[in-house]
Design an enzyme around this catalytic site. Structure first.
Site, PDB file in Angstrom:
ATOM      1  N   ALA A  20       0.832  -1.200   0.000  1.00 57.76           N
ATOM      2  CA  ALA A  20       0.000   0.000   0.000  1.00 57.76           C
ATOM      3  C   ALA A  20       0.867   1.250   0.000  1.00 57.76           C
ATOM      4  O   ALA A  20       1.923   1.287   0.633  1.00 57.76           O
ATOM      5  CB  ALA A  20      -0.909   0.005   1.227  1.00 57.76           C
ATOM      6  N   GLU A  53      -3.339 -11.456  -4.059  1.00 54.15           N
ATOM      7  CA  GLU A  53      -4.700 -11.136  -4.458  1.00 54.15           C
ATOM      8  C   GLU A  53      -4.798  -9.622  -4.580  1.00 54.15           C
ATOM      9  O   GLU A  53      -4.197  -8.897  -3.798  1.00 54.15           O
ATOM     10  CB  GLU A  53      -5.736 -11.597  -3.416  1.00 54.15           C
ATOM     11  N   ASN A  58      -9.137  -2.519  -8.424  1.00 51.07           N
ATOM     12  CA  ASN A  58      -7.820  -1.886  -8.301  1.00 51.07           C
ATOM     13  C   ASN A  58      -7.033  -2.056  -9.601  1.00 51.07           C
ATOM     14  O   ASN A  58      -6.087  -2.841  -9.695  1.00 51.07           O
ATOM     15  CB  ASN A  58      -7.056  -2.471  -7.117  1.00 51.07           C
ATOM     16  N   TYR A  65       1.370  -4.947 -11.014  1.00 50.68           N
ATOM     17  CA  TYR A  65       1.764  -6.346 -10.901  1.00 50.68           C
ATOM     18  C   TYR A  65       2.063  -6.952 -12.273  1.00 50.68           C
ATOM     19  O   TYR A  65       3.029  -7.705 -12.424  1.00 50.68           O
ATOM     20  CB  TYR A  65       0.693  -7.146 -10.162  1.00 50.68           C
TER      21      TYR A  65
END
Length: 95
Positions: A20, A53, A58, A65
Site C-alpha cells: 500500500a 490477491e 484496483n 503487478y
C-alpha cells in the site's frame, strides 16, 4: 510513513499479503520500488514464485503487478468480506 508491504513464505513460494502507498504519494514509483524490494527479499529467502490477491476494482495495482511479470490465474469470489468484492489471484513464476 508513506508506504508499507509484506509477505509470508510457504516453502518456496512468497505470498504478498500487503502493498500500500498513501494516496498523496502515489504515481511516484514508490509502489514499484517496494514491490521490487519484496520480490528480491523473497528470492533471497529461497522463493521461486510469488502470489497475491488484488481487488477487481484496483486497476492501478493490477497494472503494477503485470509490469512486474505477474499473470492472472484465478478469481476469489467475495474475497473481501466487508464489501463482497472479488479478488483476482495473480502469480509470478521464476523469481
Amino acid at each position: 510513513m508513506v508506504a508499507y508491504g509484506g509477505f509470508w513464505m510457504v516453502k518456496d513460494e512468497a505470498h504478498i499479503t500487503n502493498l500500500a502507498v498513501h494516496p498523496d504519494y502515489r504515481n511516484r514509483g514508490i509502489g514499484s520500488k517496494l514491490l521490487g524490494f519484496l520480490l528480491e527479499k523473497a528470492k533471497n529467502l529461497g522463493a521461486n514464485a510469488a502470489t497475491l490477491e488484488v481487488r477487481t476494482s484496483n486497476k492501478a495495482g493490477q497494472r503494477l503487478y503485470e509490469k512486474w511479470g505477474f499473470i492472472k490465474v484465478g478469481v476469489r469470489k467475495g474475497y473481501y468480506a466487508y464489501t463482497g468484492e472479488d479478488a483476482i489471484v495473480m502469480e509470478k513464476r521464476d523469481l
